[in-house]
Design an enzyme around this catalytic site. Structure first.
Site, PDB file in Angstrom:
ATOM      1  N   GLU A 105       0.827  -1.209   0.000  1.00  0.00           N
ATOM      2  CA  GLU A 105       0.000   0.000   0.000  1.00  0.00           C
ATOM      3  C   GLU A 105       0.862   1.260   0.000  1.00  0.00           C
ATOM      4  O   GLU A 105       0.537   2.238  -0.675  1.00  0.00           O
ATOM      5  CB  GLU A 105      -0.941  -0.016   1.213  1.00  0.00           C
ATOM      6  CG  GLU A 105      -1.966  -1.139   1.097  1.00  0.00           C
ATOM      7  CD  GLU A 105      -2.856  -1.262   2.314  1.00  0.00           C
ATOM      8  OE1 GLU A 105      -2.358  -1.671   3.373  1.00  0.00           O
ATOM      9  OE2 GLU A 105      -4.048  -0.935   2.202  1.00  0.00           O
ATOM     10  N   GLU A 125      -3.113  -9.831   3.739  1.00  0.00           N
ATOM     11  CA  GLU A 125      -4.015  -9.510   4.862  1.00  0.00           C
ATOM     12  C   GLU A 125      -5.104 -10.559   5.055  1.00  0.00           C
ATOM     13  O   GLU A 125      -5.501 -10.863   6.171  1.00  0.00           O
ATOM     14  CB  GLU A 125      -4.673  -8.139   4.638  1.00  0.00           C
ATOM     15  CG  GLU A 125      -3.773  -6.948   4.914  1.00  0.00           C
ATOM     16  CD  GLU A 125      -2.999  -6.500   3.686  1.00  0.00           C
ATOM     17  OE1 GLU A 125      -2.845  -7.311   2.740  1.00  0.00           O
ATOM     18  OE2 GLU A 125      -2.536  -5.348   3.679  1.00  0.00           O
TER      19      GLU A 125
END
Ligand code: 3H9
Length: 684
Positions: A105, A125
């Site tokens: 990210e 994740e």
């Protein structure tokens, strides 16, 4: 504590370094440092562009998981990523190793990304029961497209730098010195305005047909079964196609918080550390060095021996495989070659790699050839006399210091070791079938196994990409021992009125890949059968006596058609009814809850016994065995974590409710009773 973030300037390019070993996890200090340095670079007139790079083995591998569940420390990662993207000067991510989760990210928040060809990018994740919560679900589809984002976020599997480049996630692949080229790249782009911002791109998310999402779900139904995180990931990526970025991140935030506070994320995050803890051996000093393993010997070229050998060959370790006759040897090596070729056909290996792996194999009919091996693994059938004979012979052949291992699933490793003059060099290496695929390895520590032998086994397991768990010597070790009460109760339930379909359905609904009877049919109902058709003491004996050995015979607890599709069997039901009548067992309605209590609660009890006897080092090891060896749903953390989440008092209550039905041999684990009484847990 030293500051993990520092900076240096090359001409007019500011390099912001992160140095936070071992994996540059994005801790509070990293987040604070990144914002500080971005702001400093922005306000420095001598700086025209910024490069963010990491020291050590990898680019940021994600948020710092050890901070989860603790009071938040500002700034949050989403703010950091937004701050990077908002920088008025171009920011270039220089990626090596694995840019994972929050690391990916951060990279997407940068205006440009350059990477070494060996680098990987991913959103793991989902494996922690989460979603990329720092804008990742909104930026990734905007930059790489919806399909790539879906694949990355719902599977958790990283993509290669080449794939990232092909989809526009990386702007340039760098051969050679990453930093030098990243600085040169920054020089090239420093004057380009407007700055390309991932959050502002619409070209890949506008006009996406909503059916893409349903189609993806249908094609990947397995991913979504019982597990809530893949759906939340999909919903957020869908939101990216339906609303502007700032609304999409609000959806992302809400779903992230929902997941984070739920039991599945807790279980998965617990399991992340459980898996890593399993590699640690209690009571063995860290200074103990592993022995050198240059060549492995395998005795037996059957399914197990062949699969075991493939693990080493794939890792570049030569193997001598020994059989009794040429036919068996040819058959075994032929199957290994076929397996490799089918992997190559699926594109997961090149023909050249197949050749390399098979080139490391030395098939032999001569037992003496094992004398050149540093580790010898016996993989013949389960019979103590045969194993003892083999180990006696091995003792005379193996070189001093060679490790002698048995792949036994149940037998006493101490007894096997006792026939050698070197019990300190003997241990169990219990691979799970198919051994070239299943991740679990039970490393069975005998009473006399030397520390360095154990250390070698654990290090080697890592090399062949197995997850190893240390087990003590007991019947069935950790995994198979816990199967015993489950199997016993499952059969009893049939006599009392449950059907194989009902028991299996309850297990599958729980999240297991299959139920006890489906598993028996797959593995072979005849495994461990006494082979005397006239001796019928159980339903299993009755099935074996009439050749219903499972899928391989087209019939077991179920009937199978030519495509191995199961259907309930009237014949089996008649056998069950007959058996129940003979035993005088009355039929009644069995509730799903009773099935859970009798087949799963009893497993927890057995797990607790294993712990109290010291046959597992820690409760989390039991969980690792069940997740990797038997497909226990990882979002329930494993049997011991699940029992904790249910409440140990509830488990004990359920067992007490069933006590009269559990059988003569039933006994409670004192540890379970004590912990339930004290309101304690097995795991943390
Ligand atoms: C996230 O990013 C959320 C965001 O989207 C949103 C936030 C708002 N944190 O695995 P190894 C430790 S979620 C803390 O043996 P390898 C690990 O415990 C995160 N610690 O090495 C171990 O400690 P120890 C998404 C971490 O070379 C040591 O590092 N990211 C973290 O086999 C070595 O680990 C992930 O899920 C962490 N993030 O594999 C990535 N990662 O030595 C998780 C590792 O005391 N990590 N540690 O036992 C991995 O997949 C692997 O560690 C990696 C290296 C592939 C990086």
């Amino acid at each position: 504590m030293t500051d993990p973030i520092s900076s240096e300037t090359h001409g007019d390019i500011r390099i912001i370094w992160s140095d936070n070993p071992p994996v540059n996890a994005i801790s509070a200090a990293v987040r604070q440092g990144l914002v500080r340095e971005i702001e400093a670079a922005e306000s420095d007139d001598a700086v025209n562009a910024v490069v963010i790079a990491c020291k050590g083995r990898t680019f940021f591998a994600g948020a710092d998981i050890t901070e989860f569940g603790k009071p938040p420390i500002m700034p949050w990662l989403p703010e950091v990523v937004d701050r990077i993207e908002a920088c008025t000067k171009p920011v270039v991510a220089a990626i090596h190793g694995t840019a994972l989760g929050g690391g990916c990210e951060i990279a997407l928040g940068c205006h440009y990304r350059v990477a070494l060809p060996s680098a990987k990018m991913g959103f793991p994740e989902v494996n922690l029961g989460l979603l990329p919560g720092a804008g990742g679900t909104q930026r990734a589809p905007r930059v790489g497209g919806v399909e790539l984002a879906l694949q990355m976020a719902t599977t958790g599997k990283p993509i290669s730098a080449q794939q990232a480049y092909d989809h526009g996630l990386v702007d340039r692949l760098i051969e050679g010195d990453l930093l030098q080229h990243a600085v040169a790249f920054a020089e090239e782009v420093k004057d380009i305005r407007p700055l390309p911002k991932s959050s502002e791109r619409q070209d890949k998310v506008d006009g996406v047909d909503p059916s893409v999402f349903e189609d993806y779900k249908k094609a990947n139904a397995k991913l979504f079964r019982g597990d809530i995180a893949p759906q939340a990931n999909l919903d957020c990526i869908k939101a990216a196609t339906e609303m502007p970025y700032d609304k999409g991140v609000m959806v992302e935030r809400t779903k992230f918080m929902e997941l984070m506070s739920g039991p599945q994320a807790r279980a998965r995050q617990y399991f992340f550390f459980a898996e890593r803890k399993a590699a640690k051996i209690d009571g063995v000093d860290e200074s103990v060095e592993p022995r050198e393993i240059k060549r492995v010997g395998v005795i037996g070229a059957g399914t197990m021996g062949g699969g075991i050998s493939m693990n080493f060959l794939s890792a570049g370790i030569p193997v001598t495989i020994v059989e009794m006759n040429q036919d068996a040897l040819d058959r075994g090596t032929g199957i290994m070659l076929k397996n490799y070729q089918s992997t190559a056909k699926k594109g997961r290996m090149t023909e050249e790699q197949v050749g390399q792996a098979m080139g490391l194999l030395k098939p032999s009919l001569n037992f003496e050839d094992l004398g050149e091996c540093d580790l010898i693994i016996e993989a013949v059938y389960e019979n103590m006399d045969v194993k003892k004979e083999i180990f006696t012979r091995l003792d005379g052949i193996a070189k001093p210091g060679a490790i002698l291992a048995s792949n036994t699933s149940y037998l006493d490793v101490n007894e096997i070791a006792s026939v050698t003059s070197r019990p300190q060099d003997v241990l169990g290496l219990h691979f799970f079938s198919p051994a070239n695929i299943m991740k679990l390895l039970e490393v069975v520590r005998g009473d006399k196994t030397a520390d360095d032998v154990l250390v070698t086994a654990m290090a080697l397991a890592k090399k062949i990409r197995k997850v190893a768990v240390v087990a003590g010597v007991c019947y069935g070790f950790i995994g198979n021992r816990m199967l015993i009460p489950r199997q016993l109760q499952a059969e009893k339930l049939l006599l009392e009125g449950a059907t194989p379909e009902q028991v299996d359905r309850v297990h599958v609904a729980f999240g297991m890949p299959m139920g006890p009877f489906q598993m028996a049919d797959l593995a072979g109902v005849d495994i461990g059968w006494h082979r005397d058709p006239s001796r019928i003491d159980s339903i299993r004996d009755a099935l074996c006596a009439i050749d219903r050995w499972g899928q391989k015979k087209g019939a077991g607890f179920y009937d199978y058609d030519e495509n191995r599709r199961p259907s309930p069997s009237e014949k089996v039901q008649a056998i069950i009814d007959d058996f129940a009548a003979k035993k005088g067992v009355e039929k009644r309605d069995i509730s799903d809850q009773e099935i859970v209590e009798r087949t799963l609660y009893t497993m927890v009890n057995e797990g607790a016994k294993i712990l109290e006897e010291g046959k597992a080092q820690r409760a989390s090891d039991v969980d690792v065995v069940w997740v990797y060896g038997y497909g226990w749903p990882v979002y329930r953390g494993g049997p011991m974590h699940w029992a904790d989440a249910e409440g140990l008092d509830k488990i004990v209550e359920g067992l007490k409710r069933q006590e009269s039905r559990l059988g003569e041999d039933w006994s409670y684990s004192q540890l379970l009773l004590d912990k339930a009484e004290a309101g304690e847990k097995f795991t943390r």
